[in-house]
Design an enzyme around this catalytic site. Structure first.
Site, PDB file in Angstrom:
ATOM      1  CG  ASP A 133      -1.981  -1.049   1.207  1.00 38.51           C
ATOM      2  OD1 ASP A 133      -2.303  -1.535   0.103  1.00 38.51           O
ATOM      3  OD2 ASP A 133      -2.504  -1.385   2.283  1.00 38.51           O
ATOM      4  N   PRO A 134       0.390   2.357  -0.567  1.00 34.96           N
ATOM      5  CG  PRO A 134      -0.695   3.815  -2.027  1.00 34.96           C
ATOM      6  CD  PRO A 134      -0.873   2.511  -1.317  1.00 34.96           C
TER       7      PRO A 134
END
Length: 298
Positions: free
Chosen positions: A48-49
């Protein structure tokens, strides 16, 4: 005035990136592909970012070995904030439920065995899973109600590292397809409260761990980036290795099966890799004592 197009090159190997916060896995691959001028690049397992840590990135021929790394065990360290659930199960979403209940360390420890081994887990609505051809997170961001089916995942180990009131830090060892955000959500609900992930770091993927990781800053500053690459074979170290003779190498490179000799030669293997002088030649399987190449590495 036009700028000359940068020439792409045939460079192969693995770069174990320590992915920074607020960068997507796709952006990371694009950045490394540009830095190396590589023709082909891909990653082994999305982060995930808002997560940091180990993102193995394959260049060139190493992209053929990505599935072998993706199938490996993953280790995550993460922090759960108790008392609030969010729409994304992390800090990116809006708070959707609150509770005054705060579990004790003893209560958390007592609940962890119920979340180890093979369990059923419902992925977060904000995930990359496809629903009727669309990514679940795209549908969720568009305001649609996303209902994903629970599916089996395997969590090898789950331990409490630190507990301080509103925040608990844990470490999880799991197989692919397991969502840390879903684990935090479900664990909180089991404890009679709500929770979401506020910190997430991956410390290992298959054969790769933090000891081999390179930061983006180090990579950008390097005068010889190729020296930071690991060989294609680094991604295959957890699979059985079949060592070929020179004659066998020639046959395998042409896609032909070869009979394995010697008393210790395997009779059957679902997955294996063939090598010559430590260099990866092919991925394949062994049937009836024969190595059958499925993907040739040039």
């Amino acid at each position: 005035m036009t700028t000359e197009k940068r020439q792409k090159r045939d460079v192969s190997g693995w770069l174990v990136l320590d992915k920074p916060y607020d960068m997507t896995s796709t952006q990371a691959v694009g950045k490394l592909r540009w830095l190396f001028g590589a023709k082909k690049a891909g990653h082994a397992g999305t982060l995930d970012p808002l997560a940091t840590g180990i993102l193995p990135i394959a260049l060139g021929e190493a992209t053929k070995t990505v599935p072998a790394v993706q199938d490996g065990t993953k280790v995550y360290r993460f922090a759960i904030k108790w008392g609030e659930e969010t729409t994304t199960d992390d800090t990116e979403g809006e708070v959707s439920a609150r509770s005054e209940v705060r579990p004790s360390a003893a209560e958390i420890l007592a609940a962890l065995p119920g979340f180890t081994g093979k369990i059923m887990q419902t992925p977060p609505a904000f995930s990359a899973i496809k629903v009727d051809g669309e990514r679940a997170y795209d549908l969720a961001r568009a305001g649609e109600v996303v209902e994903l089916a629970a599916r089996p995942v395997y969590i090898e180990a789950l331990r409490l590292i630190e507990h301080q009131g509103d925040i608990s830090r844990l470490e999880m060892t799991c197989e692919k397809g397991t969502y840390v955000r879903a684990l935090a959500r479900d664990l909180a609900r089991q404890l009679g409260t709500y929770g979401h992930v506020v910190e997430l770091r991956r410390t290992a993927v298959g054969p790769f761990d933090a000891a081999r990781a390179v930061t983006l800053a180090t990579l950008e500053a390097a005068t010889d980036r190729d020296a930071l690459l690991l060989p294609v074979s680094a991604g295959l170290s957890l699979l059985p290795e079949i060592r070929l003779t020179p004659d066998q190498v020639s046959a395998v490179r042409h896609g032909n099966p070869v009979l394995l000799g010697g008393a210790s030669a395997p009779i059957a293997l679902d997955s294996a890799w063939a090598s010559s002088a430590g260099v990866a030649v092919a991925l394949g399987r062994v049937e009836a004592g024969m190595f059958k190449p499925q993907r040739v590495i040039v």
